[in-house]
Design a protein around this motif. Structure first.
Motif, PDB file in Angstrom:
ATOM      1  N   GLY A 249     -97.266  14.377  66.315  1.00  0.00           N
ATOM      2  CA  GLY A 249     -97.417  15.674  65.678  1.00  0.00           C
ATOM      3  C   GLY A 249     -96.101  16.416  65.690  1.00  0.00           C
ATOM      4  O   GLY A 249     -95.051  15.848  66.016  1.00  0.00           O
ATOM      5  N   ALA A 250     -96.134  17.679  65.304  1.00  0.00           N
ATOM      6  CA  ALA A 250     -94.934  18.513  65.286  1.00  0.00           C
ATOM      7  C   ALA A 250     -95.300  19.904  65.783  1.00  0.00           C
ATOM      8  O   ALA A 250     -96.368  20.423  65.458  1.00  0.00           O
ATOM      9  N   ALA A 251     -94.419  20.504  66.573  1.00  0.00           N
ATOM     10  CA  ALA A 251     -94.730  21.790  67.193  1.00  0.00           C
ATOM     11  C   ALA A 251     -93.478  22.635  67.331  1.00  0.00           C
ATOM     12  O   ALA A 251     -92.348  22.143  67.218  1.00  0.00           O
ATOM     13  N   ALA A 252     -93.686  23.926  67.592  1.00  0.00           N
ATOM     14  CA  ALA A 252     -92.596  24.850  67.896  1.00  0.00           C
ATOM     15  C   ALA A 252     -92.593  25.114  69.394  1.00  0.00           C
ATOM     16  O   ALA A 252     -93.622  24.998  70.066  1.00  0.00           O
ATOM     17  N   THR A 253     -91.430  25.478  69.938  1.00  0.00           N
ATOM     18  CA  THR A 253     -91.326  25.757  71.363  1.00  0.00           C
ATOM     19  C   THR A 253     -90.383  26.930  71.596  1.00  0.00           C
ATOM     20  O   THR A 253     -89.555  27.263  70.745  1.00  0.00           O
ATOM     21  N   GLY A 254     -90.516  27.549  72.761  1.00  0.00           N
ATOM     22  CA  GLY A 254     -89.690  28.703  73.090  1.00  0.00           C
ATOM     23  C   GLY A 254     -88.377  28.353  73.756  1.00  0.00           C
ATOM     24  O   GLY A 254     -87.493  29.198  73.878  1.00  0.00           O
ATOM     25  N   GLY A 255     -88.231  27.107  74.207  1.00  0.00           N
ATOM     26  CA  GLY A 255     -87.003  26.697  74.878  1.00  0.00           C
ATOM     27  C   GLY A 255     -85.876  26.451  73.892  1.00  0.00           C
ATOM     28  O   GLY A 255     -86.110  26.147  72.720  1.00  0.00           O
ATOM     29  N   VAL A 256     -84.644  26.589  74.367  1.00  0.00           N
ATOM     30  CA  VAL A 256     -83.479  26.353  73.517  1.00  0.00           C
ATOM     31  C   VAL A 256     -82.815  25.035  73.910  1.00  0.00           C
ATOM     32  O   VAL A 256     -83.036  24.503  74.994  1.00  0.00           O
ATOM     33  N   GLY A 257     -81.998  24.503  73.008  1.00  0.00           N
ATOM     34  CA  GLY A 257     -81.315  23.240  73.271  1.00  0.00           C
ATOM     35  C   GLY A 257     -80.193  23.018  72.270  1.00  0.00           C
ATOM     36  O   GLY A 257     -79.840  23.916  71.492  1.00  0.00           O
ATOM     37  N   ASP A 258     -79.640  21.809  72.281  1.00  0.00           N
ATOM     38  CA  ASP A 258     -78.568  21.473  71.349  1.00  0.00           C
ATOM     39  C   ASP A 258     -78.999  21.699  69.902  1.00  0.00           C
ATOM     40  O   ASP A 258     -78.186  22.057  69.048  1.00  0.00           O
ATOM     41  N   ALA A 259     -80.285  21.498  69.620  1.00  0.00           N
ATOM     42  CA  ALA A 259     -80.781  21.640  68.249  1.00  0.00           C
ATOM     43  C   ALA A 259     -80.607  23.060  67.726  1.00  0.00           C
ATOM     44  O   ALA A 259     -80.439  23.259  66.515  1.00  0.00           O
ATOM     45  N   ASN A 260     -80.654  24.065  68.609  1.00  0.00           N
ATOM     46  CA  ASN A 260     -80.431  25.446  68.160  1.00  0.00           C
ATOM     47  C   ASN A 260     -79.046  25.622  67.570  1.00  0.00           C
ATOM     48  O   ASN A 260     -78.871  26.244  66.518  1.00  0.00           O
ATOM     49  N   ILE A 261     -78.055  25.076  68.264  1.00  0.00           N
ATOM     50  CA  ILE A 261     -76.672  25.210  67.796  1.00  0.00           C
ATOM     51  C   ILE A 261     -76.491  24.464  66.482  1.00  0.00           C
ATOM     52  O   ILE A 261     -75.828  24.943  65.557  1.00  0.00           O
ATOM     53  N   ILE A 262     -77.098  23.287  66.376  1.00  0.00           N
ATOM     54  CA  ILE A 262     -77.029  22.523  65.127  1.00  0.00           C
ATOM     55  C   ILE A 262     -77.669  23.312  63.998  1.00  0.00           C
ATOM     56  O   ILE A 262     -77.101  23.443  62.905  1.00  0.00           O
ATOM     57  N   ALA A 263     -78.844  23.868  64.248  1.00  0.00           N
ATOM     58  CA  ALA A 263     -79.550  24.626  63.217  1.00  0.00           C
ATOM     59  C   ALA A 263     -78.744  25.835  62.764  1.00  0.00           C
ATOM     60  O   ALA A 263     -78.799  26.220  61.589  1.00  0.00           O
ATOM     61  N   GLY A 264     -77.976  26.425  63.671  1.00  0.00           N
ATOM     62  CA  GLY A 264     -77.167  27.587  63.324  1.00  0.00           C
ATOM     63  C   GLY A 264     -76.110  27.299  62.285  1.00  0.00           C
ATOM     64  O   GLY A 264     -75.611  28.220  61.625  1.00  0.00           O
ATOM     65  N   THR A 265     -75.750  26.020  62.104  1.00  0.00           N
ATOM     66  CA  THR A 265     -74.764  25.646  61.084  1.00  0.00           C
ATOM     67  C   THR A 265     -75.421  25.422  59.725  1.00  0.00           C
ATOM     68  O   THR A 265     -74.724  25.211  58.735  1.00  0.00           O
ATOM     69  N   GLY A 266     -76.749  25.421  59.679  1.00  0.00           N
ATOM     70  CA  GLY A 266     -77.456  25.176  58.429  1.00  0.00           C
ATOM     71  C   GLY A 266     -77.825  23.732  58.190  1.00  0.00           C
ATOM     72  O   GLY A 266     -78.468  23.412  57.185  1.00  0.00           O
ATOM     73  N   THR A 267     -77.452  22.835  59.095  1.00  0.00           N
ATOM     74  CA  THR A 267     -77.783  21.423  58.949  1.00  0.00           C
ATOM     75  C   THR A 267     -79.236  21.178  59.353  1.00  0.00           C
ATOM     76  O   THR A 267     -79.651  21.616  60.432  1.00  0.00           O
ATOM     77  N   PRO A 268     -80.023  20.482  58.523  1.00  0.00           N
ATOM     78  CA  PRO A 268     -81.414  20.193  58.892  1.00  0.00           C
ATOM     79  C   PRO A 268     -81.467  19.384  60.177  1.00  0.00           C
ATOM     80  O   PRO A 268     -80.707  18.432  60.362  1.00  0.00           O
ATOM     81  N   VAL A 269     -82.389  19.747  61.086  1.00  0.00           N
ATOM     82  CA  VAL A 269     -82.475  19.074  62.377  1.00  0.00           C
ATOM     83  C   VAL A 269     -83.929  18.945  62.791  1.00  0.00           C
ATOM     84  O   VAL A 269     -84.754  19.818  62.514  1.00  0.00           O
ATOM     85  N   LEU A 270     -84.233  17.839  63.440  1.00  0.00           N
ATOM     86  CA  LEU A 270     -85.543  17.587  64.034  1.00  0.00           C
ATOM     87  C   LEU A 270     -85.307  17.221  65.485  1.00  0.00           C
ATOM     88  O   LEU A 270     -84.393  16.444  65.798  1.00  0.00           O
ATOM     89  N   ASP A 271     -86.129  17.750  66.394  1.00  0.00           N
ATOM     90  CA  ASP A 271     -85.917  17.539  67.822  1.00  0.00           C
ATOM     91  C   ASP A 271     -87.139  16.862  68.445  1.00  0.00           C
ATOM     92  O   ASP A 271     -88.158  16.641  67.793  1.00  0.00           O
ATOM     93  N   GLY A 272     -87.011  16.524  69.734  1.00  0.00           N
ATOM     94  CA  GLY A 272     -88.114  15.895  70.458  1.00  0.00           C
ATOM     95  C   GLY A 272     -88.233  14.411  70.187  1.00  0.00           C
ATOM     96  O   GLY A 272     -89.315  13.837  70.312  1.00  0.00           O
ATOM     97  N   LEU A 273     -87.095  13.767  69.846  1.00  0.00           N
ATOM     98  CA  LEU A 273     -87.137  12.365  69.443  1.00  0.00           C
ATOM     99  C   LEU A 273     -86.914  11.394  70.597  1.00  0.00           C
ATOM    100  O   LEU A 273     -86.808  10.190  70.387  1.00  0.00           O
ATOM    101  N   GLY A 274     -86.863  11.911  71.824  1.00  0.00           N
ATOM    102  CA  GLY A 274     -86.820  11.033  72.984  1.00  0.00           C
ATOM    103  C   GLY A 274     -88.216  10.563  73.357  1.00  0.00           C
ATOM    104  O   GLY A 274     -89.201  10.865  72.680  1.00  0.00           O
ATOM    105  N   PRO A 275     -88.342   9.801  74.439  1.00  0.00           N
ATOM    106  CA  PRO A 275     -89.663   9.372  74.926  1.00  0.00           C
ATOM    107  C   PRO A 275     -90.498  10.572  75.374  1.00  0.00           C
ATOM    108  O   PRO A 275     -90.020  11.709  75.411  1.00  0.00           O
ATOM    109  N   VAL A 276     -91.734  10.321  75.744  1.00  0.00           N
ATOM    110  CA  VAL A 276     -92.636  11.380  76.179  1.00  0.00           C
ATOM    111  C   VAL A 276     -92.357  11.720  77.646  1.00  0.00           C
ATOM    112  O   VAL A 276     -92.267  10.822  78.491  1.00  0.00           O
ATOM    113  N   GLY A 277     -92.202  13.012  77.927  1.00  0.00           N
ATOM    114  CA  GLY A 277     -91.943  13.431  79.298  1.00  0.00           C
ATOM    115  C   GLY A 277     -92.423  14.840  79.530  1.00  0.00           C
ATOM    116  O   GLY A 277     -92.934  15.499  78.625  1.00  0.00           O
ATOM    117  N   GLY A 278     -92.226  15.336  80.763  1.00  0.00           N
ATOM    118  CA  GLY A 278     -92.658  16.688  81.085  1.00  0.00           C
ATOM    119  C   GLY A 278     -92.192  17.104  82.459  1.00  0.00           C
ATOM    120  O   GLY A 278     -91.479  16.369  83.154  1.00  0.00           O
TER     121      GLY A 278
END
Length: 315
Positions: A249-278
């Motif tokens: 599935g796909a979801a939104a989250t409140g945490g920040v990460g490298d993807a925030n900085i990438i998104a700030g440049t306008g480049t399309p980004v998808l996150d959460g592509l590692g294995p399942v963890g918590g």
């Protein structure tokens, strides 16, 4: 033509020196434990192994494939941010390697953060002899904390937290100074700006005569907003996952990460592509090792989809 693809993860963890020695990597059933197994060692390894698998297959239908491993994400990327921005600006799309949500979801949006330092200046006086000659900075700061916390709920999907409040030196002195550290989180850049202006409006009208309040923005991490190009990336990932027999599935989250900085440049980004963890940032952090083969396959297949100029999604 062929696309430039950026894979991004981070090498650092939140833990103090010596944590790995005190609580080393361990396995229990399908779960791996240890500092950083989910955030973000599992994701980085997934990126490396996905690239190695594609290389072994001889697949090179891309203009450029870059794996970026940053060393300072957990402290706000003060050094690596310009490097990430430069790499993202040259990419057609980015795939971020933070681990998937506990239910396997990818991440299509992350809130942005604005950090503020609010300084209240008053006037010291003897608290017993002539308190009326003072201007109580701590009292003004206390009123301001109440007003700032009351901003929660005023703007859609925006939260405010006064995380630090400092003032005073001795019980017999009317405090001359106070300092607040404030965090604003929002799913949109507009929300961050709107709430910051509200903080500045409150600062212009101090509750204690003779005090003065100054608001300084110390850091801004842009939101990874839910955009149409990001949605198309997510839809492609969900389609690829379904073909592999994975429920994603796909979801939104409140945490920040490298993807925030990438998104700030306008480049399309998808996150959460590692294995399942918590359990990130805690002593019970875990990685579902049984999810690794499927998630690495998903990542590798997604790279081929977005890298192929003919078969990939419209970005």
């Amino acid at each position: 033509g062929a696309r430039r693809i950026l894979l991004a993860g981070h090498m650092d963890t939140v833990f103090d020196d010596g944590t790995a020695a005190a609580r080393p990597f361990s396995m229990g059933g399908d779960h791996a434990h240890g500092p950083g197994v989910s955030d973000d060692k599992g994701g980085l390894l997934a990126g490396i192994h996905a690239i190695e698998a594609l290389d072994a297959l001889g697949w090179d239908q891309y203009a450029e494939l870059v794996l970026l491993a940053t060393p300072d994400e957990e402290i706000g990327s003060p050094v690596s941010r310009p490097v990430t921005e430069a790499a993202a600006a040259e990419a057609d799309c980015a795939l971020a390697l933070e681990c998937a949500r506990e239910n396997g979801d990818l991440v299509i949006a992350r809130k942005g953060v604005a950090d503020l330092r609010v300084t209240v200046t008053g006037r010291a006086a003897h608290a017993g002899i002539e308190p009326e000659r003072g201007a109580h900075a701590a009292l003004a700061a206390a009123h301001l904390v109440v007003a700032l916390q009351a901003l929660n709920g005023r703007f859609p999907d925006v939260s405010v937290n006064v995380g630090v409040l400092r003032s005073g030196s001795r019980p017999n002195i009317v405090p001359a100074d106070a300092e607040l550290h404030v965090e604003i989180r929002s799913s949109s850049a507009h929300g961050l700006d709107e709430c910051r202006r509200a903080v500045e409006d409150l600062a212009r009208t101090p509750s204690v005569p003779g005090t003065r309040t100054v608001v300084e923005v110390t850091d801004v991490c842009p939101p990874m907003e839910d955009t149409a190009p990001g949605r198309r990336l997510a839809e492609t990932a969900l389609r690829v996952g379904a073909a592999l027999g994975l429920r994603v599935g796909a979801a939104a989250t409140g945490g920040v990460g490298d993807a925030n900085i990438i998104a700030g440049t306008g480049t399309p980004v998808l996150d959460g592509l590692g294995p399942v963890g918590g359990g990130d940032h805690g002593p019970d952090e875990w990685l579902d090792v049984s999810s690794v083969p499927g998630r690495v396959a998903l990542l590798a297949a997604l790279i081929t989809e977005v890298g192929d100029p003919h078969g990939g999604p419209r970005l």
